[in-house]
Scaffold this motif. Structure first.
Motif, PDB file in Angstrom:
ATOM      1  N   SER A 129       0.829  -1.198   0.000  1.00 15.24           N
ATOM      2  CA  SER A 129       0.000   0.000   0.000  1.00 15.24           C
ATOM      3  C   SER A 129       0.870   1.256   0.000  1.00 15.24           C
ATOM      4  O   SER A 129       2.005   1.248   0.480  1.00 15.24           O
ATOM      5  N   LEU A 130       0.335   2.329  -0.569  1.00 13.77           N
ATOM      6  CA  LEU A 130       0.970   3.651  -0.543  1.00 13.77           C
ATOM      7  C   LEU A 130       2.305   3.658  -1.283  1.00 13.77           C
ATOM      8  O   LEU A 130       3.250   4.331  -0.875  1.00 13.77           O
ATOM      9  N   TYR A 131       2.362   2.963  -2.403  1.00 15.55           N
ATOM     10  CA  TYR A 131       3.628   2.861  -3.141  1.00 15.55           C
ATOM     11  C   TYR A 131       4.222   4.235  -3.454  1.00 15.55           C
ATOM     12  O   TYR A 131       5.378   4.536  -3.121  1.00 15.55           O
ATOM     13  N   GLY A 132       3.453   5.110  -4.115  1.00 12.76           N
ATOM     14  CA  GLY A 132       3.998   6.384  -4.572  1.00 12.76           C
ATOM     15  C   GLY A 132       4.426   7.301  -3.448  1.00 12.76           C
ATOM     16  O   GLY A 132       5.499   7.923  -3.509  1.00 12.76           O
ATOM     17  N   SER A 133       3.602   7.395  -2.408  1.00 15.52           N
ATOM     18  CA  SER A 133       3.970   8.251  -1.279  1.00 15.52           C
ATOM     19  C   SER A 133       5.096   7.621  -0.455  1.00 15.52           C
ATOM     20  O   SER A 133       5.872   8.334   0.188  1.00 15.52           O
ATOM     21  N   SER A 134       5.211   6.299  -0.478  1.00 14.78           N
ATOM     22  CA  SER A 134       6.350   5.651   0.192  1.00 14.78           C
ATOM     23  C   SER A 134       7.660   6.070  -0.461  1.00 14.78           C
ATOM     24  O   SER A 134       8.664   6.294   0.219  1.00 14.78           O
ATOM     25  N   ALA A 135       7.645   6.169  -1.792  1.00 21.02           N
ATOM     26  CA  ALA A 135       8.851   6.582  -2.504  1.00 21.02           C
ATOM     27  C   ALA A 135       9.236   8.011  -2.115  1.00 21.02           C
ATOM     28  O   ALA A 135      10.413   8.310  -1.877  1.00 21.02           O
ATOM     29  N   VAL A 136       8.258   8.908  -2.026  1.00 22.13           N
ATOM     30  CA  VAL A 136       8.537  10.292  -1.680  1.00 22.13           C
ATOM     31  C   VAL A 136       8.979  10.418  -0.222  1.00 22.13           C
ATOM     32  O   VAL A 136       9.848  11.231   0.114  1.00 22.13           O
ATOM     33  N   SER A 137       8.402   9.599   0.654  1.00 22.85           N
ATOM     34  CA  SER A 137       8.735   9.688   2.080  1.00 22.85           C
ATOM     35  C   SER A 137      10.066   9.034   2.426  1.00 22.85           C
ATOM     36  O   SER A 137      10.589   9.226   3.516  1.00 22.85           O
ATOM     37  N   GLY A 138      10.607   8.237   1.503  1.00 24.72           N
ATOM     38  CA  GLY A 138      11.864   7.542   1.772  1.00 24.72           C
ATOM     39  C   GLY A 138      11.677   6.187   2.407  1.00 24.72           C
ATOM     40  O   GLY A 138      12.633   5.620   2.953  1.00 24.72           O
ATOM     41  N   HIS A 139      10.464   5.620   2.327  1.00 26.01           N
ATOM     42  CA  HIS A 139      10.186   4.334   2.954  1.00 26.01           C
ATOM     43  C   HIS A 139       9.896   3.226   1.939  1.00 26.01           C
ATOM     44  O   HIS A 139       9.221   2.251   2.247  1.00 26.01           O
ATOM     45  N   LEU A 140      10.438   3.379   0.736  1.00 22.83           N
ATOM     46  CA  LEU A 140      10.292   2.350  -0.290  1.00 22.83           C
ATOM     47  C   LEU A 140      11.592   1.569  -0.414  1.00 22.83           C
ATOM     48  O   LEU A 140      12.660   2.152  -0.574  1.00 22.83           O
ATOM     49  N   ASP A 141      11.505   0.245  -0.335  1.00 25.97           N
ATOM     50  CA  ASP A 141      12.647  -0.638  -0.543  1.00 25.97           C
ATOM     51  C   ASP A 141      12.481  -1.284  -1.919  1.00 25.97           C
ATOM     52  O   ASP A 141      11.718  -2.240  -2.068  1.00 25.97           O
ATOM     53  N   PRO A 142      13.157  -0.790  -2.960  1.00 24.66           N
ATOM     54  CA  PRO A 142      12.943  -1.299  -4.314  1.00 24.66           C
ATOM     55  C   PRO A 142      13.218  -2.797  -4.459  1.00 24.66           C
ATOM     56  O   PRO A 142      12.496  -3.495  -5.174  1.00 24.66           O
ATOM     57  N   GLU A 143      14.241  -3.282  -3.778  1.00 24.08           N
ATOM     58  CA  GLU A 143      14.581  -4.706  -3.903  1.00 24.08           C
ATOM     59  C   GLU A 143      13.454  -5.582  -3.368  1.00 24.08           C
ATOM     60  O   GLU A 143      13.068  -6.582  -3.985  1.00 24.08           O
ATOM     61  N   ARG A 144      12.909  -5.180  -2.242  1.00 21.24           N
ATOM     62  CA  ARG A 144      11.842  -5.958  -1.627  1.00 21.24           C
ATOM     63  C   ARG A 144      10.520  -5.808  -2.382  1.00 21.24           C
ATOM     64  O   ARG A 144       9.785  -6.761  -2.579  1.00 21.24           O
ATOM     65  N   ALA A 145      10.241  -4.574  -2.813  1.00 22.44           N
ATOM     66  CA  ALA A 145       8.979  -4.312  -3.504  1.00 22.44           C
ATOM     67  C   ALA A 145       8.958  -4.899  -4.907  1.00 22.44           C
ATOM     68  O   ALA A 145       7.901  -5.277  -5.412  1.00 22.44           O
ATOM     69  N   GLY A 146      10.122  -4.978  -5.531  1.00 21.81           N
ATOM     70  CA  GLY A 146      10.181  -5.384  -6.931  1.00 21.81           C
ATOM     71  C   GLY A 146       9.674  -6.777  -7.216  1.00 21.81           C
ATOM     72  O   GLY A 146       9.226  -7.073  -8.323  1.00 21.81           O
ATOM     73  N   VAL A 147       9.744  -7.662  -6.237  1.00 23.55           N
ATOM     74  CA  VAL A 147       9.321  -9.052  -6.463  1.00 23.55           C
ATOM     75  C   VAL A 147       7.858  -9.279  -6.109  1.00 23.55           C
ATOM     76  O   VAL A 147       7.333 -10.381  -6.314  1.00 23.55           O
ATOM     77  N   LEU A 148       7.175  -8.270  -5.572  1.00 24.36           N
ATOM     78  CA  LEU A 148       5.763  -8.426  -5.234  1.00 24.36           C
ATOM     79  C   LEU A 148       4.942  -8.586  -6.499  1.00 24.36           C
ATOM     80  O   LEU A 148       5.239  -7.999  -7.541  1.00 24.36           O
ATOM     81  N   THR A 149       3.883  -9.380  -6.420  1.00 26.02           N
ATOM     82  CA  THR A 149       3.029  -9.621  -7.580  1.00 26.02           C
ATOM     83  C   THR A 149       1.577  -9.299  -7.261  1.00 26.02           C
ATOM     84  O   THR A 149       1.160  -9.317  -6.100  1.00 26.02           O
ATOM     85  N   ASP A 150       0.805  -9.004  -8.298  1.00 28.00           N
ATOM     86  CA  ASP A 150      -0.635  -8.839  -8.109  1.00 28.00           C
ATOM     87  C   ASP A 150      -1.310 -10.195  -8.229  1.00 28.00           C
ATOM     88  O   ASP A 150      -0.641 -11.235  -8.361  1.00 28.00           O
ATOM     89  N   ARG A 151      -2.624 -10.226  -8.192  1.00 26.19           N
ATOM     90  CA  ARG A 151      -3.336 -11.508  -8.174  1.00 26.19           C
ATOM     91  C   ARG A 151      -3.244 -12.255  -9.500  1.00 26.19           C
ATOM     92  O   ARG A 151      -3.577 -13.442  -9.571  1.00 26.19           O
ATOM     93  N   SER A 152      -2.756 -11.574 -10.552  1.00 33.10           N
ATOM     94  CA  SER A 152      -2.561 -12.235 -11.847  1.00 33.10           C
ATOM     95  C   SER A 152      -1.119 -12.650 -12.069  1.00 33.10           C
ATOM     96  O   SER A 152      -0.779 -13.166 -13.141  1.00 33.10           O
ATOM     97  N   GLY A 153      -0.256 -12.413 -11.084  1.00 35.15           N
ATOM     98  CA  GLY A 153       1.142 -12.788 -11.200  1.00 35.15           C
ATOM     99  C   GLY A 153       2.039 -11.727 -11.811  1.00 35.15           C
ATOM    100  O   GLY A 153       3.234 -11.948 -11.993  1.00 35.15           O
ATOM    101  N   VAL A 154       1.490 -10.545 -12.120  1.00 34.01           N
ATOM    102  CA  VAL A 154       2.296  -9.443 -12.651  1.00 34.01           C
ATOM    103  C   VAL A 154       3.111  -8.838 -11.515  1.00 34.01           C
ATOM    104  O   VAL A 154       2.581  -8.587 -10.432  1.00 34.01           O
TER     105      VAL A 154
END
Length: 425
Positions: A129-154
């Motif tokens: 949740s809050l992907y875009g604002s996490s990036a602005v706030s400095g609380h986004l971990d790209p390595e960890r977030a990058g492997v997350l998938t949606d319900r279709s596997g994207v």
């Protein structure tokens, strides 16, 4: 001149463009979401603002002011699948109307710079949740977030790449914070409190902390016809027992617990479930309470797995601590409400909002809630009375005025303090 009826008309037009009989379909980084942004850009073209998309994919419209200090008015166009017509987009289009009024009454030069922001993927299509604002706030971990998938596997990384966004560069969006002075946001309540009180609007104290895990229980596949009930290692049975137990966990510690997504394998009618993968979302106003929710749920999960001959693994999907909003701005929100209606109420937010990430980054923030009929949200039946929506737009406008004044006073005091310090040296 402020025109709340225009906001409602634009929201209905947006729903006609990006919704269907099942509800809103503005899922982030999909064609429908792109259409929603194009609709917003069309409206922004009538204003003397500069428009940019930051490295994380957030859209910003900036009206320069006498001061470079910035008031942010935020929201999000994206929705959950089959969502409501107001969740998120009310924030954006109410903010757009406030921006129009400020520009029209200030000869294009308000006392502070005003920025309208449409945050990318607030809803967490990929479990974050809050992907875009996490990036602005400095609380986004790209390595960890990058492997997350949606319900279709994207994957999140793949969806961003398709939108022309490099996840590894998304954290560069933190540069947007350089001149941020305050943040305000309007949202439907998504709960029943204001309706039960008979009030249209409330000032938000802060957001609950949230802890979200992906849990995989592993048992043993076996033939559905030949395996006795007492000889099964049924992964789904563990989930069944836990799904009831989390209500007792929530009652013991306060807060809420939700199992919201479930997948089983082999997923055929003739086999006992070997693996059951599900999400557990837990929220609490108190950090210790949030920790207690998870510890209790995990202990119950361990017990049920041992009793059923199963094992489990856990992956943390998302974590955010409880976030209080700025007390001065809460006061301003309450006064803004009292300027347009008879009474105000202060309440916390159980759902997460981008305002929480902004506040975590040290930017003074506050939210206003408008009543939700039946407390419904993330549902095609989501609705709010027209008269309450109009009051909400007016209250957001009054809040913007109050916060701009507060920012000016704060800046003046800061300058005076700085001059006193220099003279004392």
């Amino acid at each position: 001149m402020l025109d709340p009826a225009r906001t409602i008309a634009e929201l209905r037009a947006l729903h006609g463009l990006t919704g269907d009989r099942h509800g809103a379909q503005r899922v982030a980084f999909t064609p429908s979401w792109n259409a929603a942004r194009a609709f917003l850009l069309q409206k922004l073209a009538d204003l003397p603002v500069t428009v940019e998309t930051d490295p994380a994919g957030n859209l910003w419209a900036t009206l320069p002011g006498e001061s470079e200090q910035e008031l942010w008015i935020g929201g999000h166009l994206d929705s959950v699948p089959n969502g409501g017509w107001l969740d998120g987009c009310l924030n954006v289009f109410a903010g757009l109307e406030v921006l129009r009024r400020i520009q029209g009454e200030s000869a294009g030069r308000p006392p502070v710079t005003v920025r309208l922001v449409d945050w990318a993927d607030e809803e967490g299509r990929f479990g974050h949740s809050l992907y875009g604002s996490s990036a602005v706030s400095g609380h986004l971990d790209p390595e960890r977030a990058g492997v997350l998938t949606d319900r279709s596997g994207v994957t999140l990384r793949g969806a961003l790449r398709g939108a022309g966004i490099d996840l590894d560069c998304a954290s560069a969006a933190q540069a947007q914070r350089r001149k941020a002075g305050a943040y305000i946001e309007l949202h439907i309540e998504q709960g029943p409190v204001l309706e039960r009180l008979g009030l249209p609007l409330g000032a938000v104290l802060g957001t609950c902390g949230a802890l979200r895990h992906l849990i995989t229980v592993t048992g043993r596949a076996a033939h559905a016809g030949s395996t006795p009930m007492d000889a099964r290692q049924d992964a789904l049975l563990v989930l069944g027992r836990l799904s009831g137990e989390i209500y007792a966990v929530a009652e013991r510690h306060g807060g809420v617990c939700t199992i919201g997504s479930v997948r089983t394998a082999p997923g055929i009618p003739t086999s006992v479930v070997e693996t059951c993968e599900f999400t557990l979302d837990q929220r609490h106003l108190d950090p210790a309470g949030l920790a207690a929710l998870w510890q209790d749920a995990r202990a119950s999960l361990t017990r049920f797995c041992e009793e059923g001959g199963c094992s489990f693994t856990v992956a943390e999907l998302f974590r955010i601590e409880p976030v209080p909003f700025h007390p001065d701005l809460i006061d301003a929100g309450e006064q803004a409400i009292l300027e347009v209606t008879r009474a105000a109420h202060r309440l916390p937010s159980g759902p997460l909002h981008d305002a929480a990430q902004v506040a975590r980054a040290g930017v003074p923030a506050v939210m206003l809630f408008v009543q939700s009929l039946g407390g419904l949200s993330h549902n095609a039946a989501e609705d709010t009375r027209t008269e309450d929506l109009e009051l909400a737009v007016r209250a957001l406008d009054r809040l913007a005025e109050r916060v701009m004044t507060w920012m000016g006073t704060r800046q003046a005091h800061g300058a005076a303090d700085g001059e006193t310090a220099r003279r004392g040296r």
